[in-house]
Design a protein around this motif. Structure first.
Motif, PDB file in Angstrom:
ATOM      1  N   ASN A 260     -77.354 -17.655  25.264  1.00 49.94           N
ATOM      2  CA  ASN A 260     -78.621 -17.186  24.703  1.00 49.94           C
ATOM      3  C   ASN A 260     -78.939 -15.787  25.245  1.00 49.94           C
ATOM      4  OD1 ASN A 260     -81.144 -18.051  23.139  1.00 49.94           O
ATOM      5  ND2 ASN A 260     -82.055 -17.401  25.057  1.00 49.94           N
ATOM      6  N   LEU A 261     -77.907 -14.958  25.361  1.00 52.69           N
ATOM      7  CA  LEU A 261     -78.052 -13.637  25.976  1.00 52.69           C
ATOM      8  C   LEU A 261     -78.386 -12.584  24.924  1.00 52.69           C
ATOM      9  CD1 LEU A 261     -75.045 -13.842  28.472  1.00 52.69           C
ATOM     10  CD2 LEU A 261     -77.475 -14.300  28.909  1.00 52.69           C
ATOM     11  N   TYR A 262     -79.679 -12.303  24.784  1.00 55.08           N
ATOM     12  CA  TYR A 262     -80.156 -11.306  23.838  1.00 55.08           C
ATOM     13  C   TYR A 262     -80.675 -10.049  24.536  1.00 55.08           C
ATOM     14  CZ  TYR A 262     -80.003 -15.148  20.466  1.00 55.08           C
ATOM     15  OH  TYR A 262     -79.597 -16.186  19.662  1.00 55.08           O
ATOM     16  N   GLY A 263     -80.602 -10.027  25.874  1.00 58.81           N
ATOM     17  CA  GLY A 263     -81.130  -8.892  26.612  1.00 58.81           C
ATOM     18  C   GLY A 263     -82.624  -9.043  26.855  1.00 58.81           C
ATOM     19  N   PHE A 308     -78.079 -14.484  33.518  1.00 59.02           N
ATOM     20  CA  PHE A 308     -76.759 -13.836  33.469  1.00 59.02           C
ATOM     21  C   PHE A 308     -76.909 -12.415  32.934  1.00 59.02           C
ATOM     22  CE2 PHE A 308     -72.221 -13.335  32.542  1.00 59.02           C
ATOM     23  CZ  PHE A 308     -71.642 -14.056  33.582  1.00 59.02           C
ATOM     24  N   ASP A 309     -77.765 -11.630  33.595  1.00 59.13           N
ATOM     25  CA  ASP A 309     -77.945 -10.230  33.197  1.00 59.13           C
ATOM     26  C   ASP A 309     -76.720  -9.401  33.550  1.00 59.13           C
ATOM     27  OD1 ASP A 309     -80.914 -10.248  32.436  1.00 59.13           O
ATOM     28  OD2 ASP A 309     -80.948 -11.093  34.447  1.00 59.13           O
ATOM     29  N   ASP A 310     -76.218  -9.633  34.728  1.00 58.70           N
ATOM     30  CA  ASP A 310     -75.078  -8.874  35.242  1.00 58.70           C
ATOM     31  C   ASP A 310     -73.782  -9.541  34.778  1.00 58.70           C
ATOM     32  OD1 ASP A 310     -73.360  -7.271  36.702  1.00 58.70           O
ATOM     33  OD2 ASP A 310     -73.581  -8.475  38.538  1.00 58.70           O
ATOM     34  N   GLU A 313     -67.575 -10.078  37.347  1.00 62.02           N
ATOM     35  CA  GLU A 313     -66.747 -11.102  37.989  1.00 62.02           C
ATOM     36  C   GLU A 313     -67.557 -11.885  39.021  1.00 62.02           C
ATOM     37  OE1 GLU A 313     -63.652 -12.057  37.519  1.00 62.02           O
ATOM     38  OE2 GLU A 313     -63.054 -10.601  35.993  1.00 62.02           O
ATOM     39  N   GLN A 314     -68.406 -11.161  39.780  1.00 64.62           N
ATOM     40  CA  GLN A 314     -69.208 -11.817  40.807  1.00 64.62           C
ATOM     41  C   GLN A 314     -70.174 -12.836  40.199  1.00 64.62           C
ATOM     42  OE1 GLN A 314     -68.746  -8.599  40.409  1.00 64.62           O
ATOM     43  NE2 GLN A 314     -68.111  -7.647  42.354  1.00 64.62           N
ATOM     44  N   ASN A 315     -70.803 -12.454  39.100  1.00 62.98           N
ATOM     45  CA  ASN A 315     -71.749 -13.374  38.475  1.00 62.98           C
ATOM     46  C   ASN A 315     -71.026 -14.539  37.809  1.00 62.98           C
ATOM     47  OD1 ASN A 315     -74.508 -13.771  38.429  1.00 62.98           O
ATOM     48  ND2 ASN A 315     -74.782 -12.882  36.398  1.00 62.98           N
TER      49      ASN A 315
END
Length: 365
Positions: A260-263, A308-310, A313-315
């Motif tokens: 659901n990543l729309y910014g 999950f903004d970033d 690899e770390q995220n």
């Protein structure tokens, strides 16, 4: 018998969940007309008594000032129909219609219309503040699709929350009763109209061929990302382009986390509640969200939302650890609580419609 009109400045296919009203009207045997602007020149099917369709083609490439002029051409058409038919009640669907015709309704239909807020149509612009205060004050009632919009709406008015559940498309699907085990790939899925290509290409790059994950894209334009994955040898992917809405549940069963990543770069994205959130609650599937968004705050509060903004690899590593640490029973319980509250809010809305639009008007005859 009461005369009811639905008024919208957008095409029928963009009148998201107008069925919230029409199902109540049909259940009570109340006929209704629709007055709307058709900017695609597509005669769409819509169950109603009379359909007033104003063909006004507006192409995407038109200059902004041309679009403004063409949109305002809908005003005299709609006002003429409203004057002629003298409806007992007008359901105003979408914020563009509120902006364009709200002033007319405030003057000629005071107390006999309702407003449905689903976007921010310059409600926070100072020069329109007085106009909107008058429009909302003179309505019978107002509904919002997200409490996030209260930040910019007139404070002296009251608002009913209506929730975009549309759970019927998920009927029959197998509700999740557990998380994936560590030896099973976590399937992250985007279901619906696929867009935000650059963000999703970056996701594909970060998760590329990691055996712990799969990225699934189901819906119109999924093939755009499929081509990117093929060109970049990204094999841990699954794609399916356009599908009937009724098959949504089929594809929900194939994923473990909803994308659901729309910014968070526009007001509307920050304040809206995505239907994907309600689908996640119903199916008991965790969901990826952006920070500084209203839906993100809600999702994280259930225990099933992950910021999950970033896209890195770390995220990705944090996501893997977080997923396998979810207290599934606690999330399931919280999801049911949220859904029940949303259903109760919709039931309250239904009672208001029946009491105000239907019973009040019928009793006057």
């Amino acid at each position: 018998m009461a005369r009811i009109a639905i008024l919208s400045a957008v095409n029928i296919k963009h009148m998201s969940l107008i069925s919230l009203y029409t199902e109540i009207l049909k259940k009570n045997g109340v006929k209704y007309d629709i007055i709307y602007m058709d900017k695609y020149n597509e005669d769409e099917a819509f169950e109603c008594d009379k359909k007033y369709r104003y063909i006004n083609v507006i192409k995407q490439g038109y200059p902004k000032f041309i679009k403004k002029i063409k949109y305002m051409l809908f005003y005299p058409y709609a006002a003429h129909i409203l004057n002629k038919n003298k409806y007992d009640f007008v359901i105003v669907w979408n914020d563009l219609a509120i902006f364009m015709i709200g002033g007319y309704l405030s003057k000629h239909y005071a107390g006999k219309y309702c407003l449905n807020v689903r976007d921010n149509m310059m409600y926070d612009v100072p020069k329109y503040r007085k106009m909107y205060e008058r429009i909302f004050k003179n309505s019978a009632f107002n509904t919002i699709s997200s409490k996030g919009y209260l930040e910019v709406l007139p404070r002296d008015s009251t608002y009913l929350q209506i929730n975009s559940l549309n759970l019927s498309v998920l009927e029959g699907m197998q509700i999740r009763d557990r998380l994936r085990s560590k030896d099973e790939p976590i399937r992250i899925g985007f279901i619906g109209y696929v867009r935000y290509y650059e963000r999703n290409k970056k996701l594909l790059d970060v998760f590329k061929n990691d055996p712990r994950f799969e990225l699934h894209y189901y819906g119109k334009n999924a093939n755009v990302l499929k081509e990117y994955a093929t060109d970049n040898d990204i094999r841990n992917t699954v794609f399916h382009d356009t599908f009937p809405v009724s098959d949504t549940g089929v594809f929900m069963e194939k994923i473990d986390i909803i994308n659901n990543l729309y910014g968070n770069d526009t007001f509307n994205v920050r304040k809206a509640i995505s239907i994907k959130f309600f689908h996640a609650l119903y199916a008991k599937i965790p969901i990826l969200v952006n920070s500084n968004t209203y839906v993100g705050k809600l999702a994280v509060s259930t225990g099933g939302g992950f910021y999950f903004d970033d896209i890195s690899e770390q995220n990705k590593e944090r996501l893997f650890s977080w997923y396998h640490s979810i207290d599934f029973q606690a999330y399931k319980s919280k999801a049911d609580e949220f859904l029940n509250n949303a259903k109760n809010e919709n039931m309250m809305f239904e009672r208001v419609v029946e009491e105000y639009i239907i019973k009040k008007q019928i009793h006057s005859y």
